[in-house]
Enzyme design. Structure first.
Site, PDB file in Angstrom:
ATOM      1  N   SER A 113       0.800  -1.225   0.000  1.00  0.00           N
ATOM      2  CA  SER A 113       0.000   0.000   0.000  1.00  0.00           C
ATOM      3  C   SER A 113       0.837   1.281   0.000  1.00  0.00           C
ATOM      4  O   SER A 113       0.305   2.364  -0.182  1.00  0.00           O
ATOM      5  CB  SER A 113      -0.958   0.024   1.194  1.00  0.00           C
ATOM      6  OG  SER A 113      -0.245   0.217   2.401  1.00  0.00           O
ATOM      7  N   LYS A 150       0.866   4.175   6.857  1.00  0.00           N
ATOM      8  CA  LYS A 150       0.235   5.119   5.930  1.00  0.00           C
ATOM      9  C   LYS A 150       0.755   6.531   6.217  1.00  0.00           C
ATOM     10  O   LYS A 150       1.448   6.770   7.196  1.00  0.00           O
ATOM     11  CB  LYS A 150      -1.302   5.130   6.104  1.00  0.00           C
ATOM     12  CG  LYS A 150      -1.999   3.804   5.901  1.00  0.00           C
ATOM     13  CD  LYS A 150      -2.042   3.384   4.455  1.00  0.00           C
ATOM     14  CE  LYS A 150      -2.820   2.112   4.257  1.00  0.00           C
ATOM     15  NZ  LYS A 150      -2.091   0.889   4.572  1.00  0.00           N
TER      16      LYS A 150
END
Length: 190
Positions: A113, A150
């Site tokens: 990701s 993230k």
């Protein structure tokens, strides 16, 4: 004295293989000396330069500079450039990347990701554990009792977690969002 760098390199390799520095008798054999006198002189020079230290029990241990590595000015990733003089500086990776040793951890990355941020599966990120972060910081966050890597963002006054891969959605936590730490660096082994 002119061979001190080569001798230090052999001691560093020994340390990498055995996780300890050898006693004087082993250093004598390792470096090809015929007596312990040149070993003592070498050890004294390396101590003065900060590469070696002694424990209270008089055993050798790595000094502050023992883990320094040569860092060359630069190399082009495009067309080759002429080799100029081979001068270099040194860099101790811990000193460069770790500001708070007691709160720094390494985290292995799983998943893709964050590939557009250059973080690939199998990379290791260096994380400064802290409970707060700024918008734009890359963080390890805990959302619904699960860890994720993230970029911290903000949307309509609420914190969000933004992936660096368009295949993944932005995480808009409905429940608790906790910051585990901020990413301060990364590395990978090829």
């Amino acid at each position: 004295m002119e061979n001190d760098a080569a001798y230090l390199a052999k001691l560093q390799d020994y340390y990498a293989d055995h996780s300890v520095l050898p006693p004087y008798s082993t250093i004598m054999t390792l470096l090809g000396f015929r007596s312990k006198s040149p070993v003592a002189a070498l050890i004294a020079r390396l101590k003065l330069l900060g590469f070696l230290e002694s424990t209270p029990e008089k055993r050798l241990k790595p000094g502050k500079r023992f883990f320094e590595r040569a860092i060359f000015d630069s190399v082009r990733a495009g067309a080759p450039s002429p080799v100029e003089d081979s001068s270099y500086d040194t860099l101790a990776i811990d000193e460069y990347l770790i500001n708070h040793p007691s709160s720094t951890v390494l985290v292995n990355v799983k998943g893709d990701s964050m590939i557009d941020a250059g973080i690939l599966p199998g990379d290791t990120v260096i994380v400064d554990k802290r409970l707060s972060a700024n918008v734009g910081d890359m963080v390890i966050a805990i959302v619904d009792n699960e860890f994720t890597l993230k970029t911290l963002g903000k949307e309509k006054g609420q914190f969000i977690l933004v992936p660096a891969n368009p295949a993944y959605p932005v995480i808009r936590p409905q429940g608790n969002l906790e910051i585990f730490g901020t990413v301060v660096g990364q590395f990978r082994k090829y």
